[in-house]
Design a protein around this motif. Structure first.
Motif, PDB file in Angstrom:
ATOM      1  N   ASP A  86      72.212  -2.967  59.285  1.00 54.91           N
ATOM      2  CA  ASP A  86      72.725  -2.630  57.988  1.00 54.91           C
ATOM      3  C   ASP A  86      74.023  -3.257  57.710  1.00 54.91           C
ATOM      4  O   ASP A  86      75.036  -3.288  58.335  1.00 54.91           O
ATOM      5  N   ALA A  87      73.842  -4.191  56.937  1.00 55.57           N
ATOM      6  CA  ALA A  87      74.948  -5.148  56.448  1.00 55.57           C
ATOM      7  C   ALA A  87      75.397  -4.834  55.070  1.00 55.57           C
ATOM      8  O   ALA A  87      74.883  -4.590  54.474  1.00 55.57           O
ATOM      9  N   ILE A  94      72.179  -5.540  53.148  1.00 59.29           N
ATOM     10  CA  ILE A  94      70.939  -5.939  53.940  1.00 59.29           C
ATOM     11  C   ILE A  94      70.796  -4.790  54.955  1.00 59.29           C
ATOM     12  O   ILE A  94      71.466  -4.349  55.787  1.00 59.29           O
ATOM     13  N   SER A  95      69.484  -4.074  54.837  1.00 63.74           N
ATOM     14  CA  SER A  95      69.109  -3.163  55.628  1.00 63.74           C
ATOM     15  C   SER A  95      67.459  -3.198  56.086  1.00 63.74           C
ATOM     16  O   SER A  95      66.957  -3.825  55.589  1.00 63.74           O
ATOM     17  N   GLY A  96      67.202  -2.345  57.141  1.00 63.97           N
ATOM     18  CA  GLY A  96      65.729  -2.562  57.633  1.00 63.97           C
ATOM     19  C   GLY A  96      65.206  -2.910  58.879  1.00 63.97           C
ATOM     20  O   GLY A  96      66.158  -3.103  59.622  1.00 63.97           O
ATOM     21  N   ASP A  99      59.737  -5.459  59.813  1.00 67.77           N
ATOM     22  CA  ASP A  99      58.386  -5.341  59.102  1.00 67.77           C
ATOM     23  C   ASP A  99      58.582  -4.980  57.654  1.00 67.77           C
ATOM     24  O   ASP A  99      57.852  -5.135  56.630  1.00 67.77           O
ATOM     25  N   GLU A 100      59.971  -4.357  57.539  1.00 70.02           N
ATOM     26  CA  GLU A 100      60.206  -4.147  56.082  1.00 70.02           C
ATOM     27  C   GLU A 100      61.864  -4.067  55.757  1.00 70.02           C
ATOM     28  O   GLU A 100      62.556  -3.505  56.765  1.00 70.02           O
ATOM     29  N   LEU A 101      62.458  -5.082  54.724  1.00 64.91           N
ATOM     30  CA  LEU A 101      63.752  -5.147  54.782  1.00 64.91           C
ATOM     31  C   LEU A 101      64.121  -4.770  53.216  1.00 64.91           C
ATOM     32  O   LEU A 101      63.205  -4.983  52.465  1.00 64.91           O
ATOM     33  N   GLN A 113      67.769  -5.870  43.445  1.00 62.15           N
ATOM     34  CA  GLN A 113      67.320  -4.750  44.198  1.00 62.15           C
ATOM     35  C   GLN A 113      66.024  -5.226  44.681  1.00 62.15           C
ATOM     36  O   GLN A 113      65.005  -4.981  43.930  1.00 62.15           O
ATOM     37  N   LEU A 114      65.626  -5.535  46.016  1.00 64.67           N
ATOM     38  CA  LEU A 114      64.388  -5.999  46.546  1.00 64.67           C
ATOM     39  C   LEU A 114      63.807  -5.260  47.749  1.00 64.67           C
ATOM     40  O   LEU A 114      64.724  -5.081  48.794  1.00 64.67           O
ATOM     41  N   THR A 115      62.856  -5.008  47.766  1.00 67.60           N
ATOM     42  CA  THR A 115      62.089  -4.546  49.078  1.00 67.60           C
ATOM     43  C   THR A 115      61.018  -5.769  49.537  1.00 67.60           C
ATOM     44  O   THR A 115      60.325  -5.972  48.680  1.00 67.60           O
TER      45      THR A 115
END
Length: 282
Positions: A86-87, A94-96, A99-101, A113-115
Motif C-alpha cells: 500500500d503505497a 500502488i496496492s495489491g 498476482d494482482e496490482l 486508474q489501472l488493474t
C-alpha cells in the motif's frame, strides 16, 4: 499459477519496502490502447536519501496529449509499500500483491486508474534477482507482461483501455562507481521478454531472457547506435538482431532519458516484433 526457479530472493516478500536499502523503487510503464489511440503511461515512486521521488507521465499517440508531474516529498509525508502492499504519495497509489496490482496516478491534466493481473512467471534479473552494480549490490525483478485494464482520463474525458504493463521492482545499496546506465526492457510477445543492461557506456551489454515456461537465459549482447539515433541490438547466442526505435516520454530531463520503444528483427532466426521501454542515465 506457480513456477519453480531457484533464486536468491522471494519476489512476494520483496514487494514491500526494504528498511536497509539506500534506494527503493517501484516502477511501472504501460502500453495502453483504445480503438483510436495508444497511451503510454509511467508511474514510478522511489525512496532515496531520505526523500520520496514520484513521477506520473502520459503520452498519447498519434499526436495527442502529453503531460507529466513529478514530486519530491519527505518520507514522513508519504506511505511506502509495506505488507500488504500500500503505497501513497501526493500523485500516485500502488496496492495489491504479486498476482494482482492496482495503480493510479495523476498529472495536472490527466489521470489513470489501472488493474494489473499476472499470468506469467517473474523475470529475475541476472537469474537470481541479485547482481553487483556500480560497486554496490542491486536487487531487481520484473513482472514484464501484466494484463492491464482500467481508465485513462484526459482533459476531462474518460476512456476505457486495455494493454500490457512492465513492473520493475528494484532496491539496493549504491557503490562508488559512476552510475552510467542504459537499460532496456523488451516485450517480444508469446511470453518472451528481455531485460538488458549496459553499465559500461559503449554498448557492451548483458541480458536476461525470460520464456513463457519460466526458463531464464543469461547472455552477452551488444548495442550500437545508428545514424538515425536509434539502436541495433545483437545477441549471438540467441541468434538475435533487433532494431529498436525509441522516443522520449515527457518526464525525460537532464541526466535521465525515459523512453518507449518499438522493436522489429529476428530472434532464434525467426521474425519478431514487439515494444519496450528504456531508461538512460548519463
Amino acid at each position: 499459477m506457480t513456477w519453480s526457479h531457484p533464486t536468491l530472493i522471494d519476489a512476494a516478500d520483496k514487494l514491500a519496502a526494504d528498511p536497509i536499502a539506500t534506494v527503493d523503487s517501484w516502477w511501472f510503464t504501460t502500453k495502453l490502447h483504445t480503438d483510436e489511440a495508444i497511451y503510454w503511461v509511467k508511474i514510478h515512486t522511489m525512496a532515496m536519501q531520505g526523500t520520496c521521488h514520484s513521477t506520473v507521465s502520459l503520452l498519447q499517440e498519434p499526436d495527442g496529449h502529453s503531460s507529466t508531474k513529478q514530486t519530491t516529498e519527505s518520507l514522513d509525508t508519504v506511505t511506502l509499500p509495506g505488507a500488504p502492499l500500500d503505497a501513497r504519495t501526493s500523485i500516485l497509489t500502488i496496492s495489491g500483491d504479486l498476482d494482482e496490482l492496482q495503480i493510479s496516478g495523476a498529472t495536472d491534466t490527466a489521470s489513470v486508474q489501472l488493474t494489473l493481473q499476472r499470468e506469467e512467471p517473474v523475470l529475475y534479473n541476472g537469474g537470481s534477482g541479485l547482481f553487483p552494480l556500480f560497486g554496490g549490490m542491486n536487487g531487481q525483478y520484473a513482472l514484464p507482461g501484466l494484463t492491464t485494464s482500467g481508465t485513462v482520463t484526459v482533459d476531462g474525458t474518460t476512456h476505457q483501455i486495455g494493454g500490457r504493463t512492465w513492473f520493475d521492482r528494484q532496491w539496493g545499496t549504491p557503490g562508488s562507481e559512476p552510475s552510467r546506465t542504459t537499460w532496456l526492457g523488451l516485450d517480444l510477445g508469446a511470453g518472451r521478454y528481455l531485460s538488458i543492461w549496459d553499465t559500461v557506456g559503449d554498448g557492451t551489454s548483458w541480458l536476461t531472457e525470460l520464456k513463457a515456461d519460466g526458463t531464464h537465459t543469461l547472455t552477452r549482447a551488444h548495442r550500437t547506435e545508428q545514424a538515425s539515433g536509434h539502436w541495433q541490438l545483437t545477441a549471438p547466442s540467441l541468434d538475435a538482431s533487433l532494431t529498436i526505435t525509441h522516443r522520449g516520454l515527457p518526464d525525460s530531463h537532464d541526466g535521465l532519458y525515459a523512453g518507449i520503444c518499438t522493436v522489429i528483427g529476428t530472434l532464434q532466426g525467426q521474425p519478431i516484433a514487439g515494444h519496450g521501454y528504456t531508461d538512460v542515465f548519463a
